[in-house]
Write a protein that holds these residues in place. Structure first.
Motif, PDB file in Angstrom:
ATOM      1  N   LEU A 157      27.789  25.167  76.950  1.00  0.00           N
ATOM      2  CA  LEU A 157      28.289  26.238  76.087  1.00  0.00           C
ATOM      3  C   LEU A 157      27.194  26.786  75.178  1.00  0.00           C
ATOM      4  O   LEU A 157      27.092  27.996  74.962  1.00  0.00           O
ATOM      5  N   GLY A 158      26.387  25.897  74.603  1.00  0.00           N
ATOM      6  CA  GLY A 158      25.295  26.347  73.752  1.00  0.00           C
ATOM      7  C   GLY A 158      24.299  27.210  74.513  1.00  0.00           C
ATOM      8  O   GLY A 158      23.827  28.239  74.009  1.00  0.00           O
ATOM      9  N   GLN A 159      23.995  26.793  75.745  1.00  0.00           N
ATOM     10  CA  GLN A 159      23.070  27.575  76.560  1.00  0.00           C
ATOM     11  C   GLN A 159      23.666  28.941  76.900  1.00  0.00           C
ATOM     12  O   GLN A 159      22.965  29.967  76.854  1.00  0.00           O
ATOM     13  N   ASP A 160      24.956  28.972  77.248  1.00  0.00           N
ATOM     14  CA  ASP A 160      25.608  30.247  77.542  1.00  0.00           C
ATOM     15  C   ASP A 160      25.611  31.164  76.324  1.00  0.00           C
ATOM     16  O   ASP A 160      25.442  32.382  76.453  1.00  0.00           O
ATOM     17  N   TRP A 161      25.831  30.586  75.154  1.00  0.00           N
ATOM     18  CA  TRP A 161      25.846  31.399  73.932  1.00  0.00           C
ATOM     19  C   TRP A 161      24.485  32.058  73.700  1.00  0.00           C
ATOM     20  O   TRP A 161      24.417  33.235  73.333  1.00  0.00           O
ATOM     21  N   ARG A 162      23.421  31.309  73.911  1.00  0.00           N
ATOM     22  CA  ARG A 162      22.083  31.884  73.743  1.00  0.00           C
ATOM     23  C   ARG A 162      21.816  32.982  74.764  1.00  0.00           C
ATOM     24  O   ARG A 162      21.281  34.041  74.421  1.00  0.00           O
ATOM     25  N   ALA A 182      29.827  38.816  67.043  1.00  0.00           N
ATOM     26  CA  ALA A 182      30.151  37.400  67.226  1.00  0.00           C
ATOM     27  C   ALA A 182      31.513  37.231  67.875  1.00  0.00           C
ATOM     28  O   ALA A 182      31.695  36.362  68.744  1.00  0.00           O
ATOM     29  N   ALA A 183      32.504  38.066  67.475  1.00  0.00           N
ATOM     30  CA  ALA A 183      33.832  37.965  68.075  1.00  0.00           C
ATOM     31  C   ALA A 183      33.787  38.318  69.560  1.00  0.00           C
ATOM     32  O   ALA A 183      34.381  37.631  70.400  1.00  0.00           O
ATOM     33  N   GLY A 184      33.077  39.402  69.889  1.00  0.00           N
ATOM     34  CA  GLY A 184      32.964  39.780  71.289  1.00  0.00           C
ATOM     35  C   GLY A 184      32.218  38.759  72.118  1.00  0.00           C
ATOM     36  O   GLY A 184      32.587  38.464  73.265  1.00  0.00           O
ATOM     37  N   GLN A 185      31.182  38.193  71.534  1.00  0.00           N
ATOM     38  CA  GLN A 185      30.400  37.180  72.247  1.00  0.00           C
ATOM     39  C   GLN A 185      31.210  35.910  72.443  1.00  0.00           C
ATOM     40  O   GLN A 185      31.098  35.250  73.485  1.00  0.00           O
ATOM     41  N   ALA A 186      32.035  35.546  71.454  1.00  0.00           N
ATOM     42  CA  ALA A 186      32.886  34.363  71.594  1.00  0.00           C
ATOM     43  C   ALA A 186      33.913  34.563  72.714  1.00  0.00           C
ATOM     44  O   ALA A 186      34.202  33.641  73.485  1.00  0.00           O
ATOM     45  N   PHE A 187      34.468  35.776  72.817  1.00  0.00           N
ATOM     46  CA  PHE A 187      35.427  36.053  73.904  1.00  0.00           C
ATOM     47  C   PHE A 187      34.742  35.968  75.261  1.00  0.00           C
ATOM     48  O   PHE A 187      35.301  35.412  76.215  1.00  0.00           O
ATOM     49  N   ALA A 188      33.523  36.513  75.345  1.00  0.00           N
ATOM     50  CA  ALA A 188      32.779  36.425  76.603  1.00  0.00           C
ATOM     51  C   ALA A 188      32.473  34.977  76.964  1.00  0.00           C
ATOM     52  O   ALA A 188      32.532  34.590  78.140  1.00  0.00           O
ATOM     53  N   ALA A 193      33.627  30.113  80.287  1.00  0.00           N
ATOM     54  CA  ALA A 193      34.096  28.735  80.369  1.00  0.00           C
ATOM     55  C   ALA A 193      35.278  28.607  81.325  1.00  0.00           C
ATOM     56  O   ALA A 193      35.363  27.654  82.118  1.00  0.00           O
ATOM     57  N   VAL A 194      36.211  29.564  81.264  1.00  0.00           N
ATOM     58  CA  VAL A 194      37.372  29.522  82.162  1.00  0.00           C
ATOM     59  C   VAL A 194      36.938  29.684  83.615  1.00  0.00           C
ATOM     60  O   VAL A 194      37.409  28.971  84.513  1.00  0.00           O
ATOM     61  N   ARG A 195      36.021  30.619  83.850  1.00  0.00           N
ATOM     62  CA  ARG A 195      35.531  30.819  85.218  1.00  0.00           C
ATOM     63  C   ARG A 195      34.821  29.586  85.739  1.00  0.00           C
ATOM     64  O   ARG A 195      35.034  29.171  86.888  1.00  0.00           O
TER      65      ARG A 195
END
Length: 257
Positions: A157-162, A182-188, A193-195
């Motif tokens: 998750l940390g890597q995906d966030w970066r 940040a809200a849009g990035q959290a949704f992405a 994660a679901v995929r």
């Protein structure tokens, strides 16, 4: 092999750590008083010293718990139910003897309950814990392996966030409106994660995970005298804490509040 304490101590099955932590947590939530919490906390520190757990590593992992416990205590100090002498009052804020006592008890109790959990995850490998859950507690292999796979993916998750941040900066949409970004990035990140979870579940089913009710395990997960002694020690700590609280007249069963 089972998890080690990283300091030359004998190896202890992660399931024993988990059961000991649950025993302490259940025993300490029965009463809200500072005597039982402080007694349990002192005995836990002695136990960790006997097990030769490194204090620096423990404090590094548990630093956030100190902040959480202090924040909780401060909130109760300011907004707890007033009783006894009132020391300060302003609008909804009331600092009294009762709120201070309850804040101290809550601070110690949060530390006493959270400390064993920090010890549990201090050096425990998720795979070794999964081996213990499947072999010692006999939990369904489908559930154990699915949970293990999910835990293994948390680090991504940390890597995906970066990477999401890099991609948004490359497109020039990360320069303004930080909260919206940040809200849009959290949704992405949630969509990613679901995929990934769906793909992982499909891959595991294709490889036969969960196809049979019984399963063999590659590594044994022994549960012996050391593990029983650790769990018995946890029961002894809870018993000593409750006994001390009752003897001093501070026992305050949570259901009576």
């Amino acid at each position: 092999m089972t998890a080690t304490l990283d300091v030359g101590a004998t190896e202890i099955n992660p399931v024993a750590k988990l059961l000991a932590a649950l025993t302490l947590a259940v025993g300490l939530v029965l009463s809200v008083d500072w005597v039982s919490a402080s007694t349990a906390l002192i005995l836990e520190l002695i136990l960790l010293a006997v097990l030769r757990v490194r204090l620096r590593a423990l404090l590094h992992r548990g630093a956030i718990l100190l902040v959480a416990a202090a924040t909780t205590a401060l909130t109760i100090t300011l907004y707890g139910e007033p009783s006894g002498t009132v020391h300060w009052h302003f609008l909804l804020i009331t600092v009294s003897d009762g709120s201070l006592t309850l804040a101290l008890a809550t601070f110690l109790r949060v530390l006493a309950i959270a400390l064993p959990a920090v010890f549990l995850f201090l050096d425990t490998d998720p795979t070794e814990l999964a081996d213990g859950l499947g072999q010692v507690l006999r939990l369904p292999a489908r559930f154990v392996l699915g949970a293990l796979a999910g835990v293994r993916m948390i680090g991504l998750l940390g890597q995906d966030w970066r990477y999401l941040g890099y991609a948004r900066r490359a497109r020039g949409v990360a320069d303004h409106a930080r909260l919206r970004r940040a809200a849009g990035q959290a949704f992405a990140l949630l969509v990613f994660a679901v995929r990934r979870g769906s793909l992982l579940a499909t891959a595991m089913e294709a490889r036969g995970f969960g196809a049979h009710s019984t399963r063999t395990w590659a590594r044994p997960s022994p549960f012996g005298v050391r593990e029983i002694a650790l769990i018995a020690t946890a029961f002894a700590i809870v018993a000593a804490a409750i006994t001390m609280s009752v003897a001093t007249g501070q026992w305050n069963f949570i259901g009576s509040r």
